[in-house]
Design a protein around this motif. Structure first.
Motif, PDB file in Angstrom:
ATOM      1  N   UNK A  32       0.807  -1.220   0.000  1.00 11.58           N
ATOM      2  CA  UNK A  32       0.000   0.000   0.000  1.00 11.58           C
ATOM      3  C   UNK A  32       0.842   1.273   0.000  1.00 11.58           C
ATOM      4  N   UNK A  33       1.983   1.232   0.687  1.00  9.34           N
ATOM      5  CA  UNK A  33       2.723   2.466   0.951  1.00  9.34           C
ATOM      6  C   UNK A  33       4.214   2.315   0.650  1.00  9.34           C
ATOM      7  N   UNK A  34       4.846   3.475   0.504  1.00 11.26           N
ATOM      8  CA  UNK A  34       6.300   3.576   0.496  1.00 11.26           C
ATOM      9  C   UNK A  34       6.671   4.489   1.657  1.00 11.26           C
ATOM     10  N   UNK A  35       7.482   3.982   2.572  1.00 11.91           N
ATOM     11  CA  UNK A  35       7.935   4.773   3.721  1.00 11.91           C
ATOM     12  C   UNK A  35       9.332   5.322   3.446  1.00 11.91           C
ATOM     13  N   UNK A  36       9.642   6.465   4.017  1.00 12.29           N
ATOM     14  CA  UNK A  36      11.002   6.989   3.940  1.00 12.29           C
ATOM     15  C   UNK A  36      11.208   8.020   5.048  1.00 12.29           C
ATOM     16  N   UNK A  37      12.463   8.332   5.322  1.00 10.95           N
ATOM     17  CA  UNK A  37      12.809   9.362   6.296  1.00 10.95           C
ATOM     18  C   UNK A  37      13.076  10.671   5.559  1.00 10.95           C
ATOM     19  N   UNK A  38      12.703  11.781   6.193  1.00  9.16           N
ATOM     20  CA  UNK A  38      12.950  13.082   5.571  1.00  9.16           C
ATOM     21  C   UNK A  38      13.082  14.149   6.647  1.00  9.16           C
ATOM     22  N   UNK A  72      13.886  15.244  11.671  1.00 10.34           N
ATOM     23  CA  UNK A  72      13.471  14.114  10.839  1.00 10.34           C
ATOM     24  C   UNK A  72      12.204  13.443  11.357  1.00 10.34           C
ATOM     25  N   UNK A  73      11.355  13.043  10.413  1.00  8.72           N
ATOM     26  CA  UNK A  73      10.193  12.206  10.723  1.00  8.72           C
ATOM     27  C   UNK A  73      10.034  11.134   9.637  1.00  8.72           C
ATOM     28  N   UNK A  74       9.139  10.177   9.905  1.00  5.79           N
ATOM     29  CA  UNK A  74       8.815   9.147   8.913  1.00  5.79           C
ATOM     30  C   UNK A  74       7.709   9.690   8.011  1.00  5.79           C
ATOM     31  N   UNK A  75       7.915   9.562   6.699  1.00  3.46           N
ATOM     32  CA  UNK A  75       6.913   9.996   5.721  1.00  3.46           C
ATOM     33  C   UNK A  75       6.373   8.776   4.962  1.00  3.46           C
ATOM     34  N   UNK A  76       5.142   8.915   4.499  1.00  2.00           N
ATOM     35  CA  UNK A  76       4.457   7.812   3.830  1.00  2.00           C
ATOM     36  C   UNK A  76       3.873   8.299   2.508  1.00  2.00           C
ATOM     37  N   UNK A  77       4.209   7.602   1.416  1.00  3.30           N
ATOM     38  CA  UNK A  77       3.592   7.868   0.115  1.00  3.30           C
ATOM     39  C   UNK A  77       2.607   6.739  -0.171  1.00  3.30           C
ATOM     40  N   UNK A  78       1.337   7.072  -0.383  1.00  2.00           N
ATOM     41  CA  UNK A  78       0.335   6.072  -0.746  1.00  2.00           C
ATOM     42  C   UNK A  78       0.537   5.721  -2.217  1.00  2.00           C
ATOM     43  N   UNK A  79       0.770   4.443  -2.500  1.00  2.00           N
ATOM     44  CA  UNK A  79       1.185   4.035  -3.841  1.00  2.00           C
ATOM     45  C   UNK A  79       0.066   4.062  -4.871  1.00  2.00           C
ATOM     46  N   UNK A  80      -1.154   3.780  -4.443  1.00  2.00           N
ATOM     47  CA  UNK A  80      -2.277   3.756  -5.383  1.00  2.00           C
ATOM     48  C   UNK A  80      -3.199   4.942  -5.143  1.00  2.00           C
ATOM     49  N   UNK A  81      -3.696   5.515  -6.229  1.00  2.00           N
ATOM     50  CA  UNK A  81      -4.563   6.696  -6.128  1.00  2.00           C
ATOM     51  C   UNK A  81      -5.919   6.365  -5.512  1.00  2.00           C
ATOM     52  N   UNK A 131       1.716  11.101  -7.295  1.00  2.00           N
ATOM     53  CA  UNK A 131       2.244  10.421  -6.111  1.00  2.00           C
ATOM     54  C   UNK A 131       2.892  11.398  -5.127  1.00  2.00           C
ATOM     55  N   UNK A 132       3.474  12.483  -5.633  1.00  2.00           N
ATOM     56  CA  UNK A 132       4.094  13.457  -4.728  1.00  2.00           C
ATOM     57  C   UNK A 132       3.060  14.160  -3.846  1.00  2.00           C
ATOM     58  N   UNK A 133       1.800  14.187  -4.326  1.00  2.00           N
ATOM     59  CA  UNK A 133       0.731  14.811  -3.543  1.00  2.00           C
ATOM     60  C   UNK A 133       0.112  13.850  -2.530  1.00  2.00           C
ATOM     61  N   UNK A 134       0.547  12.588  -2.560  1.00  2.00           N
ATOM     62  CA  UNK A 134       0.005  11.594  -1.634  1.00  2.00           C
ATOM     63  C   UNK A 134       1.000  11.258  -0.533  1.00  2.00           C
ATOM     64  N   UNK A 135       1.875  12.203  -0.224  1.00  2.00           N
ATOM     65  CA  UNK A 135       2.884  12.013   0.826  1.00  2.00           C
ATOM     66  C   UNK A 135       2.446  12.721   2.101  1.00  2.00           C
ATOM     67  N   UNK A 136       2.475  11.998   3.217  1.00  2.00           N
ATOM     68  CA  UNK A 136       2.129  12.585   4.522  1.00  2.00           C
ATOM     69  C   UNK A 136       3.174  12.153   5.547  1.00  2.00           C
ATOM     70  N   UNK A 137       3.286  12.934   6.614  1.00  2.00           N
ATOM     71  CA  UNK A 137       4.203  12.600   7.709  1.00  2.00           C
ATOM     72  C   UNK A 137       3.442  11.876   8.807  1.00  2.00           C
TER      73      UNK A 137
END
Length: 276
Positions: free
Chosen positions: A116-122, A143-152, A201-207
């Motif tokens: 469902x998601x891609x996680x990363x640090x930023x 720094x926090x953990x960010x999440x990109x939802x892979x599917x619209x 996908x860049x608009x589906x990123x949340x912390x």
């Protein structure tokens, strides 16, 4: 072979320099690796022909990960300002799509095993601390953990939750977990119909709603995210009252807690159920 009973098999023949640690694909058919020429490759162990994914200019590419279906690669590539940019590479199309920009520093991408998601640090939090002697600004915890939802068509992991009564909701979740436990095989299987919707996908990123800190060692299991926090280091050592810790964030409960105190590294089992 894993049992050490057979002969080793050479899968590359063009080694001219130091290579960075390889990463096995979940289907156990491909290896992902980088080298000191700032290049990122994958190689099919049967074809034995390395495929160039990307090539940097400024620093080594050290963070890379496979998708659950072994058909995508996520990695952090340093830009001109040395900030890492999270990119996605499709093995099928051989195309690269950015998930972040070099406006902020992002690294350590990890796929959700459920797809469902891609996680990363930023590092995106700003809370300047003023020095006592030199009156210089510093951002020691950004720094926090960010999440990109892979599917619209999937909701954000932080979307408003249902107002279903708590008791009924817990009963439903418990029943679903028991069903999964009864049906699940010994090893996790790739999610069915895995896909990534690149548009927007860049608009589906949340912390994740956790305090900013010095973070490293991101890991993911089903509905859980693991990471390590480190103390602020002065010239004479860590600040008093601070120490490293391994955290886990529960996406279902939306709660973060310290799993192990005074630990700064870990290894997660393949099924995500055990921590070493």
């Amino acid at each position: 072979p894993q049992d050490g009973m057979g002969k080793e098999i050479r899968v590359t023949t063009d080694g001219k320099m130091f290579r960075l640690p390889p990463a096995w694909s979940p289907d156990s058919k491909k290896l992902l690796f980088a080298d000191k020429s700032v290049r990122l490759f994958y190689v099919d162990i049967e074809a034995k022909q390395p495929v160039l994914i990307d090539e940097g200019k400024y620093l080594d590419i050290t963070d890379y990960a496979w998708s659950p279906d072994s058909q995508w690669v996520a990695y952090s590539k340093p830009g001109e300002n040395l900030y890492g940019v999270i990119d996605l590479y499709s093995l099928a199309d051989r195309k690269i799509t950015p998930v972040t920009t070099s406006f902020t520093n992002s690294w350590d991408p990890v796929f959700d095993p459920a797809g469902k998601y891609l996680y990363f640090l930023s590092a995106r939090d700003y809370n300047e601390v003023l020095g006592v002697y030199d009156f210089e600004f510093s951002n020691p915890k950004a720094t926090r953990v960010y999440v990109a939802t892979l599917r619209a068509d999937l909701p954000s992991p932080l979307a408003p939750q249902s107002d279903e009564s708590g008791a009924k909701k817990e009963e439903k979740k418990a029943a679903e977990k028991e069903k999964e436990k009864a049906e699940s095989p010994q090893a996790p299987t790739p999610p069915k119909d895995f896909r990534i919707d690149l548009a927007g996908i860049t608009d589906r990123v949340v912390a994740l709603p956790i305090p900013p800190a010095n973070m490293r060692r991101l890991g993911a299991a089903k509905d859980r995210v693991f990471y390590v926090t480190q103390p602020i280091e002065g010239l004479s050592g860590p600040l008093p009252g601070e120490s490293s810790a391994i955290h886990v964030y529960d996406l279902e409960k939306r709660k973060d807690h310290v799993l192990i105190e005074k630990a700064d590294s870990y290894a997660l089992s393949f099924d995500g159920e055990k921590l070493l």
